[in-house]
Design an enzyme around this catalytic site. Structure first.
Site, mmCIF file in Angstrom:
data_model
loop_
_atom_site.group_PDB
_atom_site.id
_atom_site.type_symbol
_atom_site.label_atom_id
_atom_site.label_comp_id
_atom_site.label_asym_id
_atom_site.label_seq_id
_atom_site.Cartn_x
_atom_site.Cartn_y
_atom_site.Cartn_z
ATOM 1 N N SER A 150 -2.609 18.585 69.002
ATOM 2 C CA SER A 150 -1.531 19.156 69.898
ATOM 3 C C SER A 150 -1.993 18.942 71.181
ATOM 4 O O SER A 150 -3.277 19.036 71.865
ATOM 5 C CB SER A 150 -1.415 20.657 70.106
ATOM 6 O OG SER A 150 -0.397 20.665 70.987
ATOM 7 N N TYR A 163 -3.061 29.731 69.183
ATOM 8 C CA TYR A 163 -2.568 28.158 68.602
ATOM 9 C C TYR A 163 -3.778 27.483 69.438
ATOM 10 O O TYR A 163 -4.296 26.297 69.268
ATOM 11 C CB TYR A 163 -1.363 27.591 68.651
ATOM 12 C CG TYR A 163 -0.664 26.151 69.171
ATOM 13 C CD1 TYR A 163 -0.607 26.014 67.175
ATOM 14 C CD2 TYR A 163 -0.193 25.308 69.715
ATOM 15 C CE1 TYR A 163 0.042 24.937 66.827
ATOM 16 C CE2 TYR A 163 0.272 24.158 69.501
ATOM 17 C CZ TYR A 163 0.194 23.857 68.067
ATOM 18 O OH TYR A 163 0.854 22.390 67.643
HETATM 19 P P1 NAP Z 1 6.637 21.468 60.247
HETATM 20 O O1 NAP Z 1 7.534 21.119 60.718
HETATM 21 O O2 NAP Z 1 6.214 23.150 60.831
HETATM 22 O O3 NAP Z 1 5.543 21.323 59.323
HETATM 23 C C1 NAP Z 1 3.967 22.033 58.834
HETATM 24 C C2 NAP Z 1 3.699 21.190 57.960
HETATM 25 O O4 NAP Z 1 3.187 22.339 57.368
HETATM 26 C C3 NAP Z 1 5.169 21.447 56.052
HETATM 27 O O5 NAP Z 1 4.214 20.756 55.649
HETATM 28 C C4 NAP Z 1 4.419 23.081 56.311
HETATM 29 O O6 NAP Z 1 4.727 23.420 54.331
HETATM 30 C C5 NAP Z 1 2.715 23.039 56.015
HETATM 31 N N1 NAP Z 1 1.710 23.831 55.908
HETATM 32 C C6 NAP Z 1 2.143 24.814 56.859
HETATM 33 N N2 NAP Z 1 1.314 25.698 56.546
HETATM 34 C C7 NAP Z 1 0.280 25.674 55.487
HETATM 35 C C8 NAP Z 1 -0.279 25.798 55.166
HETATM 36 N N3 NAP Z 1 -1.162 27.288 54.855
HETATM 37 N N4 NAP Z 1 -1.711 25.439 54.040
HETATM 38 C C9 NAP Z 1 -0.910 23.968 53.655
HETATM 39 N N5 NAP Z 1 0.118 23.559 54.207
HETATM 40 C C10 NAP Z 1 1.344 24.272 54.988
HETATM 41 O O7 NAP Z 1 5.446 21.317 61.608
HETATM 42 P P2 NAP Z 1 5.143 19.661 62.704
HETATM 43 O O8 NAP Z 1 6.187 20.139 63.637
HETATM 44 O O9 NAP Z 1 5.440 18.477 62.036
HETATM 45 O O10 NAP Z 1 3.793 20.126 62.601
HETATM 46 C C11 NAP Z 1 2.090 19.198 62.507
HETATM 47 C C12 NAP Z 1 1.477 19.677 62.332
HETATM 48 O O11 NAP Z 1 1.678 18.451 64.188
HETATM 49 C C13 NAP Z 1 0.797 20.626 63.333
HETATM 50 O O12 NAP Z 1 -0.706 20.637 63.020
HETATM 51 C C14 NAP Z 1 1.043 20.954 64.935
HETATM 52 O O13 NAP Z 1 0.001 21.971 65.721
HETATM 53 C C15 NAP Z 1 0.724 19.655 65.801
HETATM 54 N N6 NAP Z 1 2.024 19.655 66.653
HETATM 55 C C16 NAP Z 1 3.358 19.653 65.996
HETATM 56 C C17 NAP Z 1 4.329 19.301 67.415
HETATM 57 C C18 NAP Z 1 5.509 19.987 67.456
HETATM 58 O O14 NAP Z 1 6.403 19.272 68.663
HETATM 59 N N7 NAP Z 1 6.109 19.450 66.654
HETATM 60 C C19 NAP Z 1 2.858 18.744 68.400
HETATM 61 C C20 NAP Z 1 1.587 18.908 68.538
HETATM 62 C C21 NAP Z 1 1.686 19.125 67.749
HETATM 63 P P3 NAP Z 1 4.989 24.476 53.739
HETATM 64 O O15 NAP Z 1 5.366 25.416 54.838
HETATM 65 O O16 NAP Z 1 5.504 23.475 52.947
HETATM 66 O O17 NAP Z 1 3.534 25.287 53.024
#
Ligand code: NAP
Length: 267
Positions: A150, A163
């Protein structure tokens, strides 16, 4: 003359994506499948994975795989990585994407809340990477690992202490693994997204006022789409990135260029 279809860049490759059924992970799973790879999709909920898998493009190499497991659960990770190597006959790319966040003023943060984030975002990444490395090294196989970090790897995020700490940690893990395995043909890199439109951000994505505020802080004037993270992940996993290891690529519409400095306000 009929045109030949464009070559697929990951034909017959095998990819594991943690948190691969939603948000950025979903876009990553789709992009790899579009390019011909078999994808082992991880998430915590089997029913959600079973509903997601048929939405992926089918590939010649065989069916995609549903890998229900909490990445913070060591035994569950060992089980699904084992299952993937068995069913796919090996693995070429690991994407550690699963991540969570929780908000609280730092003076009130509880041990449980702090550790919950660290267990998924740091220890979960370590479990997945360790299990894959072990199997590659045992067989002399080579591959590429991408960790989803991130911008908060370097930009502090007040009230999101765990985080910020977790993403700082994975940045250093990428550099450590990059160095440790460089001579063995295993590349490890990170991507660091800015504000991306995913369910994690429903609170501002679905609120026009908040969406406008978020956009106003981003030099490019808009949040990113999950696909805009997926494509650089494919690049880093590909042979085109064959000399890149231990790096984190910031994909953030200029957020880490510090928007407040777009116009000079000091001497
Ligand atoms: P999201 O929409 O909340 O999706 C998260 C995914 O991770 C889902 O598929 C969820 O599936 C899975 N997950 C959550 N906890 C888990 C666990 N304990 N074991 C296995 N799977 C798990 O999040 P996102 O925004 O796509 O983010 C994905 C990654 O990008 C993260 O690492 C986040 O920190 C990073 N990121 C996101 C952003 C942003 O703006 N969105 C910015 C910077 C970095 P289930 O709920 O079915 O388990």
């Amino acid at each position: 003359m009929p045109s030949t279809p464009a070559a697929k860049h990951f034909e017959n490759k095998r990819v594991f994506v943690s948190g691969g059924n939603q948000g950025i992970g979903q876009a990553i799973s789709h992009a790899f499948a579009r390019e011909g790879a078999r994808v082992a999709v991880n998430g915590r909920h089997r029913e959600k994975l079973d509903a997601f898998l048929p939405t992926l493009p089918t590939v010649n190499a065989g069916p995609h795989l549903s890998c229900a497991a909490d990445v913070a659960d060591e035994q569950a990770v060992i089980r699904v990585i084992d299952q993937t190597f068995r069913e796919f006959g090996g693995l070429d790319v690991l994407v550690c994407n699963a991540g969570i966040l929780s908000e609280s003023p730092s003076e009130d943060v509880t041990h449980d809340a702090f550790m919950k984030v660290m267990n998924v975002n740091v220890t979960g990444v370590m479990f997945c990477v360790r299990e894959v490395l072990k199997r590659w090294l045992d067989t002399g196989a080579r591959g590429s690992i991408i960790i989803n970090s991130s911008v908060h790897q370097i930009i502090p995020k007040p009230a999101f202490l765990a985080y910020s700490a977790s993403k700082g940690a994975v940045g250093n893990m990428v550099r450590t693994w990059g160095l440790e395995y460089a001579s063995r043909g295993i590349r490890v890199n990170g991507v660091a997204p800015g504000a991306i439109i995913t369910p994690m951000n429903d609170a501002w994505v679905n609120d026009p006022e908040k969406y406008k505020t978020v956009s106003s802080h981003i030099p490019m004037g808009r949040p990113g789409k999950p696909e805009e993270i997926a494509e650089p992940v494919l690049f880093l996993a590909s042979e085109k990135a064959s000399y890149i290891t231990g790096q984190t690529l910031y994909i953030d519409g200029g957020l880490t260029l510090y928007a407040d400095f777009a116009k000079n306000w000091s001497s």
